[in-house]
Motif scaffolding. Structure first.
Motif, short mmCIF file in Angstrom:
data_model
loop_
_atom_site.label_atom_id
_atom_site.label_comp_id
_atom_site.label_asym_id
_atom_site.label_seq_id
_atom_site.Cartn_x
_atom_site.Cartn_y
_atom_site.Cartn_z
N MET A 253 6.84 -0.05 14.26
CA MET A 253 6.16 0.29 13.02
C MET A 253 5.02 1.24 13.35
O MET A 253 4.44 1.20 14.41
CB MET A 253 5.68 -0.98 12.34
CG MET A 253 4.93 -0.69 11.09
SD MET A 253 5.37 -1.40 9.52
CE MET A 253 7.00 -1.91 9.55
N SER A 254 4.68 2.06 12.41
CA SER A 254 3.61 3.05 12.60
C SER A 254 2.24 2.38 12.59
O SER A 254 2.05 1.29 12.08
CB SER A 254 3.67 4.09 11.49
OG SER A 254 4.84 4.82 11.57
N ASP A 255 1.29 3.09 13.15
CA ASP A 255 -0.10 2.66 13.14
C ASP A 255 -0.60 2.66 11.69
O ASP A 255 -0.38 3.63 10.96
CB ASP A 255 -0.91 3.62 14.00
CG ASP A 255 -2.37 3.24 14.08
OD1 ASP A 255 -2.70 2.07 13.81
OD2 ASP A 255 -3.18 4.12 14.43
N PRO A 256 -1.26 1.60 11.23
CA PRO A 256 -1.75 1.56 9.84
C PRO A 256 -2.68 2.72 9.49
O PRO A 256 -2.77 3.12 8.33
CB PRO A 256 -2.49 0.23 9.75
CG PRO A 256 -1.97 -0.59 10.86
CD PRO A 256 -1.54 0.37 11.93
N GLU B 82 -2.21 5.75 10.30
CA GLU B 82 -1.39 6.92 10.04
C GLU B 82 -0.71 6.86 8.68
O GLU B 82 -0.28 7.88 8.17
CB GLU B 82 -0.31 7.06 11.12
CG GLU B 82 -0.84 7.39 12.49
CD GLU B 82 0.28 7.51 13.51
OE1 GLU B 82 1.45 7.42 13.12
OE2 GLU B 82 -0.04 7.68 14.68
N THR B 83 -0.60 5.67 8.10
CA THR B 83 0.11 5.56 6.83
C THR B 83 -0.74 6.08 5.68
O THR B 83 -1.97 6.13 5.76
CB THR B 83 0.52 4.10 6.54
OG1 THR B 83 -0.64 3.29 6.48
CG2 THR B 83 1.47 3.58 7.60
N MET B 84 -0.06 6.50 4.63
CA MET B 84 -0.73 7.02 3.45
C MET B 84 -0.49 6.07 2.28
O MET B 84 0.56 5.44 2.19
CB MET B 84 -0.18 8.41 3.10
CG MET B 84 -0.44 9.43 4.17
SD MET B 84 0.46 10.99 3.93
CE MET B 84 0.18 11.36 2.24
N ARG C 36 3.18 1.97 1.03
CA ARG C 36 2.59 2.78 2.10
C ARG C 36 3.65 3.74 2.60
O ARG C 36 4.84 3.44 2.56
CB ARG C 36 2.12 1.89 3.27
CG ARG C 36 0.98 0.98 2.94
CD ARG C 36 -0.28 1.78 2.86
NE ARG C 36 -1.40 0.89 2.60
CZ ARG C 36 -2.64 1.21 2.84
NH1 ARG C 36 -2.93 2.36 3.34
NH2 ARG C 36 -3.60 0.36 2.56
N PHE C 37 3.21 4.89 3.08
CA PHE C 37 4.12 5.93 3.53
C PHE C 37 3.76 6.36 4.94
O PHE C 37 2.62 6.71 5.21
CB PHE C 37 4.03 7.15 2.60
CG PHE C 37 4.35 6.83 1.17
CD1 PHE C 37 5.62 7.00 0.68
CD2 PHE C 37 3.38 6.32 0.32
CE1 PHE C 37 5.93 6.70 -0.63
CE2 PHE C 37 3.67 6.02 -0.99
CZ PHE C 37 4.95 6.20 -1.47
N THR C 38 4.74 6.37 5.83
CA THR C 38 4.54 6.89 7.18
C THR C 38 4.64 8.41 7.11
O THR C 38 5.17 8.96 6.13
CB THR C 38 5.61 6.35 8.15
OG1 THR C 38 6.89 6.83 7.73
CG2 THR C 38 5.59 4.83 8.22
N PRO C 39 4.16 9.10 8.12
CA PRO C 39 4.29 10.57 8.12
C PRO C 39 5.76 11.02 8.01
O PRO C 39 6.06 12.01 7.34
CB PRO C 39 3.68 10.99 9.45
CG PRO C 39 2.71 9.90 9.77
CD PRO C 39 3.34 8.64 9.24
N GLU C 40 6.67 10.29 8.62
CA GLU C 40 8.09 10.63 8.55
C GLU C 40 8.63 10.46 7.12
O GLU C 40 9.41 11.28 6.64
CB GLU C 40 8.91 9.76 9.52
CG GLU C 40 8.60 9.99 10.98
CD GLU C 40 7.35 9.23 11.44
OE1 GLU C 40 6.92 8.26 10.78
OE2 GLU C 40 6.80 9.63 12.49
N GLN C 41 8.21 9.40 6.46
CA GLN C 41 8.64 9.18 5.08
C GLN C 41 8.09 10.26 4.16
O GLN C 41 8.81 10.76 3.29
CB GLN C 41 8.21 7.79 4.60
CG GLN C 41 8.97 6.66 5.27
CD GLN C 41 8.37 5.31 4.98
OE1 GLN C 41 7.16 5.17 4.82
NE2 GLN C 41 9.22 4.30 4.91
#
Length: 77
Positions: free
Chosen positions: A1-4, A6-8, A43-48
């Motif tokens: 999972m991504s670092d919190p 980094e999420t949007m 929440r959105f990861t950079p990839e999403q």
């Protein structure tokens, strides 16, 4: 999972895309936009986010399918 960090949030995505937060929620609920749902919050990861702003790839038609489409268009004209 991504670092919190980094999420949007939905608000950040809405601001970047210049749409309302309700639009972001609606697109996520319908499954058109990928997101991680934590409780009631998206929440959105950079990839999403990148997959949201990139245009969808156009399907490559095989020559047979293209020919059928052209024949159908010519018959209807």
């Amino acid at each position: 999972m991504s670092d919190p960090d980094e999420t949007m949030t939905a608000l950040e995505v809405a601001d970047k895309l210049k749409v309302s937060v309700q639009t972001v929620y609606r697109m996520c609920k319908s499954g058109k936009w990928p997101a991680i749902k934590i409780g009631r919050i998206y929440r959105f990861t950079p990839e999403q986010y990148a997959s949201i702003i990139e245009p969808p790839a156009r399907p490559v038609l095989k020559p047979r399918t293209q020919r059928k489409n052209i024949e159908r268009l010519l018959r209807s004209a």
